[in-house]
Design an enzyme around this catalytic site. Sequence first.
Site, short mmCIF file in Angstrom:
data_model
loop_
_atom_site.label_atom_id
_atom_site.label_comp_id
_atom_site.label_asym_id
_atom_site.label_seq_id
_atom_site.Cartn_x
_atom_site.Cartn_y
_atom_site.Cartn_z
N GLU A 41 9.76 -23.51 2.19
CA GLU A 41 10.07 -22.28 2.92
C GLU A 41 11.57 -22.02 2.97
O GLU A 41 12.01 -20.88 2.87
CB GLU A 41 9.50 -22.33 4.34
CG GLU A 41 7.98 -22.21 4.40
CD GLU A 41 7.47 -20.91 3.80
OE1 GLU A 41 8.14 -19.88 3.96
OE2 GLU A 41 6.40 -20.93 3.17
N CYS A 216 3.09 -5.38 -3.68
CA CYS A 216 3.95 -4.44 -2.94
C CYS A 216 5.41 -4.82 -3.12
O CYS A 216 6.12 -5.11 -2.17
CB CYS A 216 3.56 -4.42 -1.47
SG CYS A 216 4.22 -2.97 -0.62
N CYS A 223 0.07 -0.15 -6.61
CA CYS A 223 -0.85 0.35 -5.57
C CYS A 223 -2.29 0.39 -6.06
O CYS A 223 -3.23 0.25 -5.27
CB CYS A 223 -0.40 1.73 -5.10
SG CYS A 223 1.28 1.74 -4.44
N CYS A 226 -4.09 -2.67 -4.96
CA CYS A 226 -3.81 -3.11 -3.59
C CYS A 226 -5.02 -2.92 -2.67
O CYS A 226 -5.66 -1.86 -2.70
CB CYS A 226 -2.62 -2.33 -3.04
SG CYS A 226 -2.22 -2.78 -1.34
N CYS A 232 -2.86 3.02 3.10
CA CYS A 232 -1.40 2.89 3.15
C CYS A 232 -0.71 4.27 3.20
O CYS A 232 -0.89 5.11 2.32
CB CYS A 232 -0.96 2.13 1.91
SG CYS A 232 0.82 2.08 1.69
#
Length: 374
Positions: A41, A216, A223, A226, A232
């Site tokens: 991370e 995204c 899209c 998605c 959206c």
Amino acid sequence: MEANIEPDDFAPRLIAWQRTHGRHELPWQRSRDPYRVWLSEIMLQQTQVSTVIPYYLKFLARFPHVHALAAAAADDVMALWSGLGYYTRARNLHRCAQVVVQQYGGAFPQTVEQLAALPGIGRSTAAAIAAFSFGVRSPILDGNVKRVLARIFGIDGFPGDKRVETAMWALAESLLPAADDASNDASDDVRQREGAPVEPIVAYTQGLMDLGATLCVRSRPDCGRCPFAHACVANLTGRQRELPAARPRKAVPTRRTMMLVLRSADQVLLEKRPPLGIWGGLWSLPEAPDVDGLAARAAQLSGAPVVLAPLAPLAHTFTHFRLEIEPRLAQLVDEPRAAARDAHTAWVRLDAIGDYGLPAPVRKLLDALDGTLL
Ligand code: SF4
């Protein structure tokens, strides 16, 4: 326009998508060891997965656990990090390992609050570590997630703005999978990963990251593939390029400095800059904020009062400010003083300045002088 989705539908849809289309083979996904999760991370902050993977594997091979990293020499950590950029992360990584060993006996704490108090771990990274390592239900909100939420829910305003960010944290909190779903229950439809159940909160958190990294993306989001295309706001209104709003442009401040071209025959005096700050460690010209200061420096460096003659001003633009430079020429008649030669100053022939690391505007200034005087 509002997003065409109920908050309760958001997490199940994202989790279903992640389980089918998300990423499952990243090296750090093979383990719930908080050391490995934390390492990945931190490396993934501001850096793409493909760049991080070889560094992650190198670090794990060299420092297989937090005790090994805590005991390492700082130079070794920095050398291994070299090339990954944002070196504050490496310094914090090392300090964090030492704090985990000294304060927690080498076992990472399990709450978001405790994790967020460690060096180099912000609220979002703490939540990701807690979710992936311990199944803690807590929202993440890094740059990718801000972009996803801004587009799906049509959130205007720059996400770095405190007001917008606060609203996004509240939204992220409200979208988390229900507490019951986030338990350690390994129901039939929960994918198994090396024999261990993948909790909904893990799939959900990973799903947000995957959506922001694979579909995204900043420019030209995909899209058509998605799971939120029908809901959206950005997609339905064609505002993908406008959302999230860009950082407002601020007027770039101007700083001014005066530089001394102290010249003796075909040589000029260079000074090494301190290691930190602009042009850290490069060779440059002596500086002062005003003419009196520059005259004093010239007298000190040459051992005698000198006459300063103006040269053409020049400017250099950095990311955060514009530097305007007013150079002055001081011509020495005698040989330069021996005292002016040390590790931080050097008399250099103008035709040899190419051998020195010089800031671009200083090189330009000295190139213009070469062969024009005397
Ligand atoms: S529909 Fe397009 S803009 Fe909206 S979240 Fe999905 S990829 Fe992003």
